[in-house]
Design a protein around this motif. Sequence first.
Motif, PDB file in Angstrom:
ATOM      1  N   LYS A 256      25.192 -27.063  -6.670  1.00 26.83           N
ATOM      2  CA  LYS A 256      26.462 -27.673  -7.508  1.00 26.83           C
ATOM      3  C   LYS A 256      26.201 -27.825  -8.669  1.00 26.83           C
ATOM      4  N   LEU A 257      27.141 -27.675  -9.693  1.00 26.47           N
ATOM      5  CA  LEU A 257      27.038 -27.704 -11.168  1.00 26.47           C
ATOM      6  C   LEU A 257      26.437 -29.205 -11.380  1.00 26.47           C
ATOM      7  N   LYS A 258      27.012 -30.093 -10.766  1.00 26.47           N
ATOM      8  CA  LYS A 258      26.373 -31.509 -11.481  1.00 26.47           C
ATOM      9  C   LYS A 258      25.104 -31.525 -10.804  1.00 26.47           C
ATOM     10  N   THR A 259      24.561 -30.802  -9.821  1.00 28.28           N
ATOM     11  CA  THR A 259      23.041 -30.878  -9.404  1.00 28.28           C
ATOM     12  C   THR A 259      22.267 -30.006 -10.500  1.00 28.28           C
ATOM     13  N   LEU A 260      22.639 -29.257 -10.975  1.00 30.56           N
ATOM     14  CA  LEU A 260      21.791 -28.539 -12.051  1.00 30.56           C
ATOM     15  C   LEU A 260      21.769 -29.360 -13.469  1.00 30.56           C
ATOM     16  N   GLN A 261      22.906 -30.359 -13.663  1.00 31.69           N
ATOM     17  CA  GLN A 261      22.774 -31.242 -14.603  1.00 31.69           C
ATOM     18  C   GLN A 261      21.426 -32.405 -14.581  1.00 31.69           C
ATOM     19  N   THR A 262      21.027 -32.258 -13.309  1.00 25.24           N
ATOM     20  CA  THR A 262      20.147 -33.649 -12.932  1.00 25.24           C
ATOM     21  C   THR A 262      18.572 -33.032 -13.062  1.00 25.24           C
ATOM     22  N   LEU A 263      18.606 -31.707 -13.309  1.00 25.17           N
ATOM     23  CA  LEU A 263      17.304 -30.872 -13.052  1.00 25.17           C
ATOM     24  C   LEU A 263      16.552 -31.089 -14.312  1.00 25.17           C
ATOM     25  N   PRO A 264      15.054 -31.339 -14.131  1.00 25.62           N
ATOM     26  CA  PRO A 264      14.334 -31.334 -15.500  1.00 25.62           C
ATOM     27  C   PRO A 264      14.603 -30.243 -16.576  1.00 25.62           C
ATOM     28  N   LYS A 265      14.614 -30.687 -17.687  1.00 24.34           N
ATOM     29  CA  LYS A 265      15.004 -29.987 -18.989  1.00 24.34           C
ATOM     30  C   LYS A 265      14.672 -28.591 -18.909  1.00 24.34           C
ATOM     31  N   GLU A 266      13.426 -28.337 -18.377  1.00 22.48           N
ATOM     32  CA  GLU A 266      13.091 -27.047 -18.476  1.00 22.48           C
ATOM     33  C   GLU A 266      13.688 -26.130 -17.388  1.00 22.48           C
ATOM     34  N   GLU A 267      13.973 -26.766 -16.089  1.00 19.25           N
ATOM     35  CA  GLU A 267      14.496 -25.724 -15.188  1.00 19.25           C
ATOM     36  C   GLU A 267      16.031 -25.728 -15.539  1.00 19.25           C
ATOM     37  N   ARG A 268      16.659 -26.779 -16.055  1.00 13.72           N
ATOM     38  CA  ARG A 268      18.172 -26.664 -16.373  1.00 13.72           C
ATOM     39  C   ARG A 268      18.142 -25.642 -17.541  1.00 13.72           C
ATOM     40  N   GLU A 269      17.428 -25.457 -18.457  1.00 15.81           N
ATOM     41  CA  GLU A 269      17.463 -24.430 -19.453  1.00 15.81           C
ATOM     42  C   GLU A 269      17.429 -23.069 -19.065  1.00 15.81           C
ATOM     43  N   ILE A 270      16.699 -22.746 -17.729  1.00 18.85           N
ATOM     44  CA  ILE A 270      16.603 -21.406 -17.377  1.00 18.85           C
ATOM     45  C   ILE A 270      18.022 -21.005 -16.837  1.00 18.85           C
ATOM     46  N   PHE A 271      18.627 -21.968 -16.037  1.00 25.12           N
ATOM     47  CA  PHE A 271      19.820 -21.521 -15.495  1.00 25.12           C
ATOM     48  C   PHE A 271      20.940 -21.423 -17.040  1.00 25.12           C
ATOM     49  N   GLU A 272      20.782 -22.416 -17.902  1.00 21.53           N
ATOM     50  CA  GLU A 272      21.766 -22.160 -19.007  1.00 21.53           C
ATOM     51  C   GLU A 272      21.536 -20.800 -19.808  1.00 21.53           C
ATOM     52  N   LYS A 273      20.432 -20.555 -19.994  1.00 21.32           N
ATOM     53  CA  LYS A 273      20.102 -19.376 -20.728  1.00 21.32           C
ATOM     54  C   LYS A 273      20.395 -18.182 -20.108  1.00 21.32           C
ATOM     55  N   GLN A 274      19.704 -17.902 -18.754  1.00 18.48           N
ATOM     56  CA  GLN A 274      19.990 -16.569 -18.159  1.00 18.48           C
ATOM     57  C   GLN A 274      21.204 -16.264 -17.483  1.00 18.48           C
ATOM     58  N   LEU A 275      22.032 -17.580 -16.952  1.00 19.81           N
ATOM     59  CA  LEU A 275      23.315 -17.346 -16.287  1.00 19.81           C
ATOM     60  C   LEU A 275      24.391 -18.277 -16.702  1.00 19.81           C
ATOM     61  N   PRO A 276      24.481 -17.991 -18.108  1.00 24.21           N
ATOM     62  CA  PRO A 276      25.418 -18.804 -18.967  1.00 24.21           C
ATOM     63  C   PRO A 276      26.999 -18.751 -18.223  1.00 24.21           C
ATOM     64  N   GLU A 277      27.450 -17.428 -17.841  1.00 22.78           N
ATOM     65  CA  GLU A 277      28.609 -17.286 -17.352  1.00 22.78           C
ATOM     66  C   GLU A 277      29.051 -18.052 -16.051  1.00 22.78           C
ATOM     67  N   LEU A 278      27.962 -18.286 -15.203  1.00 26.24           N
ATOM     68  CA  LEU A 278      27.959 -19.078 -14.075  1.00 26.24           C
ATOM     69  C   LEU A 278      27.895 -20.515 -14.261  1.00 26.24           C
TER      70      LEU A 278
END
Length: 292
Positions: A94-116
């Motif tokens: 869930k998107l709200k779950t991604l926001q609770t990930l450690p910064k390094e892991e959250r940035e992987i999703f934000e950088k590589q899958l921005p459209e999602l």
Amino acid sequence: MTTDIIEVNNFIVLIEQSNSDKEFVQQCEIDGDAVGFAFYGSGNVELEIKHNDQTKYLTNTTGLAISFFGNQKVSFSHKIAPEKPLQSISIFAKLKTLQTLPKEEREIFEKQLPELVNPSANFVKGPTLFMTLEMQLAVQKIFNTTYSGNTRLLFLKSQVNELLAHYFALLSTEKKTDLTEKDKEKLFQAKDIVSTNYSKPPTITELSKLIGLNSSKLKKNFKELFGIPVYKYIHEERLNKAYELLCNSEKTVQETAWEVGYESLSSFSNAFQKKFGSRPNEVKKQFFSNKS
């Protein structure tokens, strides 16, 4: 259809397999805004996606890894092809779950899958990739493990994390190709043919005639699209099938070697050890000791 549901780092993971002689349709929905991944170890699935009075179709086959965003306004229907055993791993975050990930892991999703991560619609299709051999092996290990209880859960979590890590690593190094959609369809057809006939595969000339692509273009483009030469892919398919047979059938090591197309037992044993790190008789012995 059997489904095993586990939770990994607040991600929901569905481990699904089916083997039916009839076409099978399964309906499902997503509870809330979520990024999803699906890894297909085997089988052919037509995915029907409905939202906002629109219908989209995605055809997924052995070896594909897909990603997408979806929410509760989207309905999914899986049409599973008959007589082609399905093995798939689906991961939902869930998107709200991604926001609770450690910064390094959250940035992987934000950088590589921005459209999602920042979707513009109720359903957004992300990158579709052909799994590397390491990813295919991770999927195979999930379905072939003989562990039970908490040990099995710990093992499954490690393999799910490995799959995601491989997916993002592959995504970051993905090369753009100049292949047309028609050529890609032919190459996926070629992959399906050799996956089905791995023990007695057609020659390159025969395969090129079957799909309507000349031999040199077939060899060059197959490697470009899938990252592996045709015969190397067949070699890996043989060994993956052998591992599955050793763990899930009563066949001896010799019978397994013959089944996957090896005439020499020593050649089979050496190739198997090089890929899996163990001799086939060791895998066979371990499987039956765990089973008992």
